[in-house]
Every structure is written in C-alpha cells, then in structure tokens.
Motif scaffolding. Structure first.
Motif, PDB file in Angstrom:
ATOM      1  N   ILE A   1       0.862  -1.178   0.000  1.00 15.03           N
ATOM      2  CA  ILE A   1       0.000   0.000   0.000  1.00 15.03           C
ATOM      3  C   ILE A   1       0.899   1.229   0.000  1.00 15.03           C
ATOM      4  O   ILE A   1       1.629   1.472   0.967  1.00 15.03           O
ATOM      5  CB  ILE A   1      -0.962   0.003   1.201  1.00 15.03           C
ATOM      6  N   ASN A   2       0.896   1.936  -1.127  1.00 10.63           N
ATOM      7  CA  ASN A   2       1.702   3.130  -1.382  1.00 10.63           C
ATOM      8  C   ASN A   2       3.169   2.808  -1.692  1.00 10.63           C
ATOM      9  O   ASN A   2       3.786   3.473  -2.521  1.00 10.63           O
ATOM     10  CB  ASN A   2       1.643   4.141  -0.234  1.00 10.63           C
ATOM     11  N   THR A   3       3.723   1.813  -1.007  1.00 14.60           N
ATOM     12  CA  THR A   3       5.147   1.518  -1.139  1.00 14.60           C
ATOM     13  C   THR A   3       5.391   0.534  -2.278  1.00 14.60           C
ATOM     14  O   THR A   3       4.905  -0.598  -2.242  1.00 14.60           O
ATOM     15  CB  THR A   3       5.686   0.908   0.160  1.00 14.60           C
ATOM     16  N   PRO A   4       6.157   0.929  -3.292  1.00 12.95           N
ATOM     17  CA  PRO A   4       6.412   0.033  -4.418  1.00 12.95           C
ATOM     18  C   PRO A   4       7.522  -0.967  -4.113  1.00 12.95           C
ATOM     19  O   PRO A   4       8.287  -0.792  -3.159  1.00 12.95           O
ATOM     20  CB  PRO A   4       6.858   0.995  -5.519  1.00 12.95           C
ATOM     21  N   HIS A   5       7.593  -1.991  -4.922  1.00 15.44           N
ATOM     22  CA  HIS A   5       8.743  -2.887  -4.911  1.00 15.44           C
ATOM     23  C   HIS A   5       9.691  -2.433  -6.010  1.00 15.44           C
ATOM     24  O   HIS A   5       9.275  -2.211  -7.153  1.00 15.44           O
ATOM     25  CB  HIS A   5       8.304  -4.322  -5.160  1.00 15.44           C
ATOM     26  N   THR A   6      10.945  -2.269  -5.659  1.00 19.72           N
ATOM     27  CA  THR A   6      11.939  -1.818  -6.630  1.00 19.72           C
ATOM     28  C   THR A   6      13.120  -2.777  -6.638  1.00 19.72           C
ATOM     29  O   THR A   6      13.332  -3.540  -5.687  1.00 19.72           O
ATOM     30  CB  THR A   6      12.457  -0.416  -6.284  1.00 19.72           C
ATOM     31  N   ASN A   7      13.882  -2.708  -7.706  1.00 19.32           N
ATOM     32  CA  ASN A   7      15.125  -3.467  -7.760  1.00 19.32           C
ATOM     33  C   ASN A   7      16.147  -2.803  -6.847  1.00 19.32           C
ATOM     34  O   ASN A   7      15.956  -1.671  -6.383  1.00 19.32           O
ATOM     35  CB  ASN A   7      15.647  -3.526  -9.194  1.00 19.32           C
ATOM     36  N   ARG A   8      17.223  -3.511  -6.589  1.00 20.78           N
ATOM     37  CA  ARG A   8      18.296  -2.938  -5.777  1.00 20.78           C
ATOM     38  C   ARG A   8      18.837  -1.684  -6.450  1.00 20.78           C
ATOM     39  O   ARG A   8      19.094  -1.668  -7.648  1.00 20.78           O
ATOM     40  CB  ARG A   8      19.401  -3.975  -5.596  1.00 20.78           C
ATOM     41  N   ALA A   9      18.981  -0.616  -5.655  1.00 23.94           N
ATOM     42  CA  ALA A   9      19.496   0.644  -6.194  1.00 23.94           C
ATOM     43  C   ALA A   9      20.917   0.457  -6.717  1.00 23.94           C
ATOM     44  O   ALA A   9      21.662  -0.406  -6.240  1.00 23.94           O
ATOM     45  CB  ALA A   9      19.465   1.712  -5.116  1.00 23.94           C
TER      46      ALA A   9
ATOM     47  N   TYR B   1      15.243   3.372   9.318  1.00 20.73           N
ATOM     48  CA  TYR B   1      15.882   4.200   8.287  1.00 20.73           C
ATOM     49  C   TYR B   1      17.402   4.168   8.399  1.00 20.73           C
ATOM     50  O   TYR B   1      18.103   4.312   7.397  1.00 20.73           O
ATOM     51  CB  TYR B   1      15.422   5.656   8.427  1.00 20.73           C
ATOM     52  N   ARG B   2      17.909   4.002   9.595  1.00 20.04           N
ATOM     53  CA  ARG B   2      19.354   3.999   9.807  1.00 20.04           C
ATOM     54  C   ARG B   2      20.007   2.719   9.294  1.00 20.04           C
ATOM     55  O   ARG B   2      21.232   2.582   9.358  1.00 20.04           O
ATOM     56  CB  ARG B   2      19.665   4.206  11.294  1.00 20.04           C
ATOM     57  N   ASN B   3      19.194   1.782   8.812  1.00 17.76           N
ATOM     58  CA  ASN B   3      19.722   0.545   8.231  1.00 17.76           C
ATOM     59  C   ASN B   3      19.595   0.502   6.712  1.00 17.76           C
ATOM     60  O   ASN B   3      19.868  -0.543   6.103  1.00 17.76           O
ATOM     61  CB  ASN B   3      19.010  -0.658   8.843  1.00 17.76           C
ATOM     62  N   MET B   4      19.203   1.603   6.086  1.00 20.73           N
ATOM     63  CA  MET B   4      19.006   1.560   4.636  1.00 20.73           C
ATOM     64  C   MET B   4      20.302   1.260   3.897  1.00 20.73           C
ATOM     65  O   MET B   4      20.320   0.479   2.945  1.00 20.73           O
ATOM     66  CB  MET B   4      18.367   2.859   4.156  1.00 20.73           C
ATOM     67  N   SER B   5      21.412   1.859   4.327  1.00 24.24           N
ATOM     68  CA  SER B   5      22.695   1.554   3.690  1.00 24.24           C
ATOM     69  C   SER B   5      23.106   0.113   3.966  1.00 24.24           C
ATOM     70  O   SER B   5      23.574  -0.593   3.060  1.00 24.24           O
ATOM     71  CB  SER B   5      23.781   2.520   4.186  1.00 24.24           C
ATOM     72  N   ARG B   6      22.937  -0.328   5.202  1.00 26.90           N
ATOM     73  CA  ARG B   6      23.267  -1.710   5.568  1.00 26.90           C
ATOM     74  C   ARG B   6      22.419  -2.697   4.760  1.00 26.90           C
ATOM     75  O   ARG B   6      22.941  -3.692   4.235  1.00 26.90           O
ATOM     76  CB  ARG B   6      23.038  -1.909   7.065  1.00 26.90           C
ATOM     77  N   ASN B   7      21.126  -2.424   4.645  1.00 31.08           N
ATOM     78  CA  ASN B   7      20.251  -3.310   3.880  1.00 31.08           C
ATOM     79  C   ASN B   7      20.715  -3.383   2.422  1.00 31.08           C
ATOM     80  O   ASN B   7      20.712  -4.460   1.814  1.00 31.08           O
ATOM     81  CB  ASN B   7      18.812  -2.808   3.932  1.00 31.08           C
ATOM     82  N   TRP B   8      21.078  -2.236   1.877  1.00 34.74           N
ATOM     83  CA  TRP B   8      21.541  -2.199   0.490  1.00 34.74           C
ATOM     84  C   TRP B   8      22.822  -3.012   0.329  1.00 34.74           C
ATOM     85  O   TRP B   8      22.944  -3.822  -0.601  1.00 34.74           O
ATOM     86  CB  TRP B   8      21.767  -0.743   0.073  1.00 34.74           C
ATOM     87  N   GLN B   9      23.759  -2.829   1.233  1.00 34.55           N
ATOM     88  CA  GLN B   9      25.027  -3.558   1.156  1.00 34.55           C
ATOM     89  C   GLN B   9      24.800  -5.064   1.226  1.00 34.55           C
ATOM     90  O   GLN B   9      25.388  -5.833   0.455  1.00 34.55           O
ATOM     91  CB  GLN B   9      25.956  -3.115   2.294  1.00 34.55           C
TER      92      GLN B   9
END
Length: 330
Positions: free
Chosen positions: A128-136, A250-258
C-alpha cells in the motif's frame, strides 16, 4: 483500545512482539498487516474489523521498535533481516505455514522483502503506497543526499546524535497533528524518477523535523484524518516509546543495500499494489515498472487519498483487500 481485538504477545526472533488477531482461525492463508512510520498496529483498526467480519483471519503486530513491542538498543537490530525474521517468528508462534503480507509505508518495504528472503512462508503480498523496486545502483542514502540535500528527512535520520528523534519526541502531539491530515491538494509535480523506493518531487519540503519544530495546528487548513480519541492512541504510545525505534529502520538503509547484493528481487507470488492518487512522497508513478519484477501483479488506484491510505479511505482499502483475497485465494 478502540475497535481493536485483545492484545496478545509472541516471543519471536529474540524479542517480545505485541499483536492483535481477529477472524476465524480456520481461514487460510491469513493476512498479516504491517504498519509504517510513525504508526502502530492501530493504524489497521478499520481493516481488522472489516476483514474479520468478512471471514478473513487477520493479524496486525506492533513491529520491532513500536508500541508494546520490544525496542532493542543496537541500530543494526533493525535491519531488514531482523524485521522479516520477526514476522517469520510470529507465524511460527501462531503455527501458520504461509500468510499474505500486507504493508503500508515502511511496512511495505518489509513485506516486499518477505518472498525474497522467506519464500516458503509467503502466499501473497500487498503493498500500500510503497512500491517494490530493484536494488538501487548505489547506496540509497547517498542517492537521497545528492538528490534532495542534507535536510531531506531520511538523510537527517542518519544523524548519530539522534537530533530528529529528539525533535519528534518532545513534540509528540504536534507530530501527529501535522502528519495525520489529508493533503491540501494534489501534488503538481509527480516524481520523474524513483530513488530506493522514495519517489518524491525535489520541490517538496521534506525537512520533516524542522517542519514539526515550527508547526502550529491552529494555522493548518488541512483536514485531520484522526478523531481526537484516535490521535490520543498514537500520542500516548509514542510518548511512552519515543521515535528512535522506528527511525532506526531508516538507519539501516545503507546496511540493507550492502547486504542485499546478489539477492534476486523477483517476487514470485500473487501480488497487489494499492496506490494513492495524492501521496506526495510515494506517488503512483513510483510503482511504474513493478511488473518487470513481479510477474503476477495487479494495481489499484485509490483516488483522492494522501499517504495514510488505509486510514484516509478505510472502506475502499478494506473492500479491495477482501475482493482480491477472495478472488485469488478463495
């Protein structure tokens, strides 16, 4: 708590999680409703009632860091691996093999990750509102910093001194007065690109901590979406807990990406994307291209709704969830 079933608790993934459950236990697969920031399981009160009355088993947790659920100290305790494992543990506690996961805002990011990380436990997904995207293609925080600047709220949330947490935490009622309102008008600048799932126009004022610090409800012409009693539920909860638990996501967004490098981002379960016409931060255009990652995807647009869609348009959102659930899962 108004319109909510009895509060229950589960030991899951090293924490105690509070949750609410309604509807017949025989109904399979149940729907697990995952809230965003700054919200609670209470944000789903309308859907809990409507879905359970329609014969659908529904479960809504206060997620890690929120409400009556535990708030671990370490920032890394809030990464996407822990947030998804919490939901697996909740299913284990309830002896449920598979569920349909429904997520709004940050809950949306979590539920889209569930079929990637725990495919054996997921029957379907609704964003709901939040899309699914590929890895940045690069660290999402650096992309947001470059695009929106240092005052963009997600960039500010990275502050190790927790200054944004303090601004919200000392102005709890102001925070909900300011956030929980219908948009004044439809955004005139839909996103032309999506950065890590955040599709806001660069012309939007996204300096949320400063906005809250200077906010005066007496001069706000927008319509509240919460009754005074409903608003008090949020104010009481966040007065007790503060905002740090949720901001740690939010403070884990970089960690999640890595840590997601090499993860296949294809979602291979029936999926529904509910978009809100007037969501300025996650506009319908942010869902463009999702069909490339989700072979079995339906989209539905809720008109004349801002960001808090399941609370702004509860009857329409509930009706769509019931219709899709019955059509796709019986």
């Amino acid at each position: 708590m108004m319109e909510m079933p009895p509060l229950q608790f589960a030991q899951t993934n090293g924490i105690r999680m509070g949750f609410y459950e309604a509807g017949p236990k025989s109904d399979q697969p149940p729907m697990v409703l995952c809230h965003g920031w700054p919200e609670l399981a209470f944000s789903w009160r309308h859907q809990i009632k409507a879905l359970s009355e329609a014969g659908i088993r529904v479960i809504a947790p206060d997620q890690r860091g929120y409400g009556v659920t535990d708030r671990p100290e370490p920032v890394e305790a809030y990464d996407i691996e822990q947030l998804t494992a919490d939901l697996v543990g909740l299913l284990d506690h309830l002896q449920i093999e598979k569920a349909i996961f429904v997520g709004h805002d940050w809950g949306g990011f979590v539920v889209w990750q569930m079929p990637l990380r725990h495919p054996g436990r997921v029957a379907g997904v609704v964003g709901i509102n939040t899309p699914h995207t590929n890895r940045a293609w690069a660290d999402p925080i650096e992309l947001l910093r470059k695009r929106f600047g240092e005052h963009m709220y997600i960039v500010q949330f990275q502050d190790p001194a927790h200054e944004p947490d303090k601004i919200f935490g000392t102005r709890v009622e102001q925070t909900f007065d300011a956030f929980m309102r219908k948009p004044a008008r439809r955004p005139d600048a839909p996103a032309e690109e999506v950065v890590a799932g955040v599709g806001a126009s660069p012309r939007l004022n996204l300096a949320f901590p400063q906005m809250i610090a200077n906010y005066d409800a007496a001069h706000d012409p927008r319509t509240p979406i919460l009754s005074p009693e409903e608003k008090q539920v949020f104010v009481d909860a966040f007065t007790k807990t503060g905002f740090t638990g949720g901001i740690n996501w939010y403070r884990n967004m970089s960690r999640n990406w890595q840590r997601s490098e090499g993860l296949d981002h294809t979602v291979r379960v029936p999926s529904l994307m509910i978009m809100a016409e007037n969501d300025a931060v996650l506009p319908p255009s942010s869902a463009d291209g999702m069909d490339k990652l989700i072979p079995d995807l339906e989209k539905y647009l809720v008109k004349d709704s801002g960001h808090w869609t399941q609370q702004e348009k509860p009857e329409e959102v509930s009706a769509k969830l019931i219709e899709w659930r019955r059509r796709r899962f019986g």
